[in-house]
Design an enzyme around this catalytic site. Sequence first.
Site, PDB file in Angstrom:
ATOM      1  N   HIS A  40    -108.284  47.551 133.176  1.00 49.72           N
ATOM      2  CA  HIS A  40    -108.785  46.497 134.068  1.00 49.72           C
ATOM      3  C   HIS A  40    -109.639  45.499 133.292  1.00 49.72           C
ATOM      4  CE1 HIS A  40    -107.013  48.071 137.746  1.00 49.72           C
ATOM      5  NE2 HIS A  40    -107.194  49.243 137.180  1.00 49.72           N
ATOM      6  N   THR A  41    -109.335  45.349 132.027  1.00 50.87           N
ATOM      7  CA  THR A  41    -109.991  44.329 131.208  1.00 50.87           C
ATOM      8  C   THR A  41    -109.031  43.193 130.883  1.00 50.87           C
ATOM      9  OG1 THR A  41    -109.449  45.786 129.359  1.00 50.87           O
ATOM     10  CG2 THR A  41    -111.749  45.779 130.094  1.00 50.87           C
ATOM     11  N   GLU A 165     -92.775  39.271 136.100  1.00 50.90           N
ATOM     12  CA  GLU A 165     -93.552  40.125 137.021  1.00 50.90           C
ATOM     13  C   GLU A 165     -94.156  39.274 138.140  1.00 50.90           C
ATOM     14  OE1 GLU A 165     -94.312  43.476 136.995  1.00 50.90           O
ATOM     15  OE2 GLU A 165     -93.504  44.063 135.050  1.00 50.90           O
ATOM     16  N   ASP A 177     -99.187  45.104 129.084  1.00 53.04           N
ATOM     17  CA  ASP A 177     -98.005  45.962 129.016  1.00 53.04           C
ATOM     18  C   ASP A 177     -96.874  45.304 128.221  1.00 53.04           C
ATOM     19  OD1 ASP A 177     -99.638  47.290 130.751  1.00 53.04           O
ATOM     20  OD2 ASP A 177     -98.473  46.817 132.548  1.00 53.04           O
TER      21      ASP A 177
END
Length: 402
Positions: A40-41, A165, A177
Amino acid sequence: MEVMQGDIVKGLLGRFQHAFGQPGRLVVRAPGRVNLIGDHTDYNEGFVLPATIDRAVYVVLAPREDGRVRIRSSNFDEAIEYPLEQRPVGTAGSWTSYATGAVEELRSGGYLSGGFEMLISGDVPLGAGLSSSAALEVAIVFGLTKLFDAEIDPVDAILLCQRVEHRYAGVQCGIMDQFCSRLGWKDHALFLDCRSLEYEHLPLPLADAGLAIVIADSRVSRELAGSKYGERRRECEAAVSALSASNPAISALRDLTADILEAEGHRLNDTLAKRALHVVNENARVMRAREALRAGEFEGFGELMNASHWSLRDLFEVSAPELDLLVAVAQSTDGVLGARMTGGGFGGCTVNLVRIDALERIRSRLEASYVSEFGRSPEIYVLMENHQTDVLYRASGARQHV
Ligand code: GLA
């Protein structure tokens, strides 16, 4: 020229021939990833430190002369066919939305000069948080740009995959990712600055160090994950708005320091303060983790992993009871250097840095405690070496399309 011809490649070429009645000209592979530290960075323009895994998506390709596209998924045993210019509208999140979305981004970017046949096959577990979708996007984009001999900077290719995405799968993910799948190296972890997109390959000589990475999949459905992920993103944005009012230099949580948070934290409610504190500390941990890997200090690295989990659990609140149990059991097992949840959270996997002589111990302890608490087994993967995005096979005399 034949780059490599293993059993996997032979099997893929056989399936391609069977499906399309002509030989495949190119086989490429893009791996999934496991994040070692820094969760979550990425969407807060901070730092991450993932590594590729040994499971991957494979794409086999051959050109077509009639401008049509045919894509077959081995995993789903489904196929789709359409004229290149007319992408069919699919269900967001289905494999076809990722595949045709990647093709459409390439087409509209001018990277494709004709139709093609494509076979997709992979062994990255789906929905486990090991980035099967990033591996899919990267494999398609890498494969098609190679097939058509189209020049694309790897970072532009990564950004294109992220757009897939956002636009076609409806997932507002960060950049980690796709970046790791495309530019991660075998035997290395990848440090990435998600603002500047500068990166560094850090040695991860697992076998030489007598270590393995153990991934434990909780098999908890991540149905909620999408909406909760969006909620966390919005909370981080809200924290930035509240803090930037008095300090315009803060354009993302990346710009926050412990000192600023201490002085200005009263502008945030309790929830936002916890979210912000996680990001500040997690970024600092990733920087320390980078130093630890540069120095080959795996024990220190493991301690940072442990601290990262507690922060994701208590401050960012993206863990789950199943993940907490797997992590607590691992952290109290001899020979485990560090354990944490990995990725978006609310389910998915934990990642553990484990001495090779403790592999059986951790496996049996995770299994026994999970069965006794939750009545089912976790899926356990042992990672001894990782893969990287690569061409595995190119037919000799393959025609180059420009
Ligand atoms: C998911 C997203 C990534 C990242 C992680 C959390 O994996 O796809 O971009 O935000 O969650 O670190």
